[in-house]
Design a protein around this motif. Structure first.
Motif, mmCIF file in Angstrom:
data_model
loop_
_atom_site.group_PDB
_atom_site.id
_atom_site.type_symbol
_atom_site.label_atom_id
_atom_site.label_comp_id
_atom_site.label_asym_id
_atom_site.label_seq_id
_atom_site.Cartn_x
_atom_site.Cartn_y
_atom_site.Cartn_z
ATOM 1 N N GLN A 1 -40.135 -24.928 -7.772
ATOM 2 C CA GLN A 1 -41.368 -25.680 -7.621
ATOM 3 C C GLN A 1 -40.982 -25.729 -6.275
ATOM 4 O O GLN A 1 -40.212 -25.727 -5.239
ATOM 5 C CB GLN A 1 -41.472 -27.511 -7.892
ATOM 6 N N ILE A 2 -42.679 -26.057 -5.039
ATOM 7 C CA ILE A 2 -42.063 -25.640 -3.905
ATOM 8 C C ILE A 2 -42.334 -27.245 -3.156
ATOM 9 O O ILE A 2 -43.526 -28.088 -4.116
ATOM 10 C CB ILE A 2 -42.955 -24.538 -3.282
ATOM 11 N N GLU A 3 -41.661 -27.765 -2.571
ATOM 12 C CA GLU A 3 -41.486 -28.962 -2.267
ATOM 13 C C GLU A 3 -43.132 -29.648 -0.900
ATOM 14 O O GLU A 3 -43.777 -27.898 -0.939
ATOM 15 C CB GLU A 3 -41.057 -29.243 -1.626
ATOM 16 N N GLU A 4 -43.874 -30.064 -0.848
ATOM 17 C CA GLU A 4 -45.340 -30.481 -0.331
ATOM 18 C C GLU A 4 -44.548 -30.058 0.905
ATOM 19 O O GLU A 4 -43.608 -30.877 1.883
ATOM 20 C CB GLU A 4 -46.232 -31.628 -0.265
ATOM 21 N N LEU A 5 -44.923 -30.002 2.533
ATOM 22 C CA LEU A 5 -44.877 -30.312 3.714
ATOM 23 C C LEU A 5 -45.360 -31.099 4.448
ATOM 24 O O LEU A 5 -46.361 -31.584 4.728
ATOM 25 C CB LEU A 5 -45.569 -28.802 4.446
ATOM 26 N N ASN A 6 -44.948 -32.226 4.919
ATOM 27 C CA ASN A 6 -45.003 -33.182 5.292
ATOM 28 C C ASN A 6 -45.267 -32.878 6.790
ATOM 29 O O ASN A 6 -43.874 -32.120 7.626
ATOM 30 C CB ASN A 6 -44.388 -34.338 5.210
ATOM 31 N N VAL A 7 -46.348 -33.586 7.229
ATOM 32 C CA VAL A 7 -46.211 -33.213 8.640
ATOM 33 C C VAL A 7 -46.180 -35.216 9.189
ATOM 34 O O VAL A 7 -46.118 -35.834 9.359
ATOM 35 C CB VAL A 7 -47.792 -33.023 9.508
ATOM 36 N N VAL A 8 -45.044 -34.206 10.340
ATOM 37 C CA VAL A 8 -44.620 -35.373 10.916
ATOM 38 C C VAL A 8 -46.149 -35.860 12.323
ATOM 39 O O VAL A 8 -46.158 -37.214 12.597
ATOM 40 C CB VAL A 8 -43.106 -35.106 12.142
ATOM 41 N N ARG A 9 -46.209 -34.947 13.020
ATOM 42 C CA ARG A 9 -46.784 -35.582 13.819
ATOM 43 C C ARG A 9 -47.737 -33.648 14.636
ATOM 44 O O ARG A 9 -47.463 -32.417 14.135
ATOM 45 C CB ARG A 9 -46.540 -35.411 15.259
ATOM 46 N N PRO A 10 -48.869 -34.205 14.830
ATOM 47 C CA PRO A 10 -49.738 -32.707 14.931
ATOM 48 C C PRO A 10 -49.466 -32.349 16.236
ATOM 49 O O PRO A 10 -48.898 -33.002 17.217
ATOM 50 C CB PRO A 10 -50.804 -32.757 15.425
ATOM 51 N N LEU A 11 -49.514 -30.449 16.552
ATOM 52 C CA LEU A 11 -49.464 -30.349 17.203
ATOM 53 C C LEU A 11 -49.868 -30.649 19.106
ATOM 54 O O LEU A 11 -51.038 -30.721 18.755
ATOM 55 C CB LEU A 11 -49.092 -29.080 17.673
ATOM 56 N N SER A 12 -49.353 -30.465 19.992
ATOM 57 C CA SER A 12 -49.755 -31.138 20.860
ATOM 58 C C SER A 12 -50.727 -29.100 21.521
ATOM 59 O O SER A 12 -50.531 -28.211 21.388
ATOM 60 C CB SER A 12 -49.042 -31.188 22.426
ATOM 61 N N LEU A 13 -51.556 -29.103 22.439
ATOM 62 C CA LEU A 13 -51.848 -28.095 23.117
ATOM 63 C C LEU A 13 -51.321 -27.113 23.342
ATOM 64 O O LEU A 13 -51.317 -25.679 23.340
ATOM 65 C CB LEU A 13 -53.576 -28.376 24.088
ATOM 66 N N PRO A 14 -50.407 -27.218 24.096
ATOM 67 C CA PRO A 14 -49.923 -26.003 24.502
ATOM 68 C C PRO A 14 -48.181 -25.453 23.736
ATOM 69 O O PRO A 14 -48.539 -24.350 23.962
ATOM 70 C CB PRO A 14 -48.567 -26.717 25.694
ATOM 71 N N GLU A 15 -48.418 -26.522 22.291
ATOM 72 C CA GLU A 15 -47.192 -26.260 20.927
ATOM 73 C C GLU A 15 -48.353 -24.866 20.844
ATOM 74 O O GLU A 15 -47.849 -24.110 19.982
ATOM 75 C CB GLU A 15 -47.190 -27.018 20.639
ATOM 76 N N ARG A 16 -49.501 -25.294 20.303
ATOM 77 C CA ARG A 16 -50.592 -25.044 19.876
ATOM 78 C C ARG A 16 -50.763 -23.229 20.428
ATOM 79 O O ARG A 16 -51.269 -22.536 19.722
ATOM 80 C CB ARG A 16 -52.289 -25.525 19.667
ATOM 81 N N ALA A 17 -50.949 -22.911 21.611
ATOM 82 C CA ALA A 17 -51.078 -22.037 22.257
ATOM 83 C C ALA A 17 -50.220 -20.743 22.175
ATOM 84 O O ALA A 17 -50.125 -19.867 22.190
ATOM 85 C CB ALA A 17 -51.119 -22.387 24.256
ATOM 86 N N VAL A 18 -48.139 -21.317 22.104
ATOM 87 C CA VAL A 18 -47.371 -21.300 21.915
ATOM 88 C C VAL A 18 -47.575 -20.351 20.054
ATOM 89 O O VAL A 18 -47.193 -19.199 20.119
ATOM 90 C CB VAL A 18 -46.075 -21.305 22.302
#
Length: 46
Positions: A1-18
């Motif tokens: 089985q595959i574990e669910e992905l838990n998002v701790v925090r959304p990515l910031s704009l610079p992190e999204r760009a990278v």
């Protein structure tokens, strides 16, 4: 089985760009070695 992905925090704009830059770079590198098109919609718009 595959574990669910838990998002701790959304990515910031610079992190999204990278993340996007890395994805485009990997895609371009993969398809350039295989002889195909990387991102044809980007090539068509330039």
């Amino acid at each position: 089985q595959i574990e669910e992905l838990n998002v701790v925090r959304p990515l910031s704009l610079p992190e999204r760009a990278v993340a996007l830059a890395l994805a485009v770079s990997l895609d371009s590198d993969y398809f350039s070695r295989r002889g195909g098109w990387g991102l044809p919609f980007l090539i068509a718009t330039e």
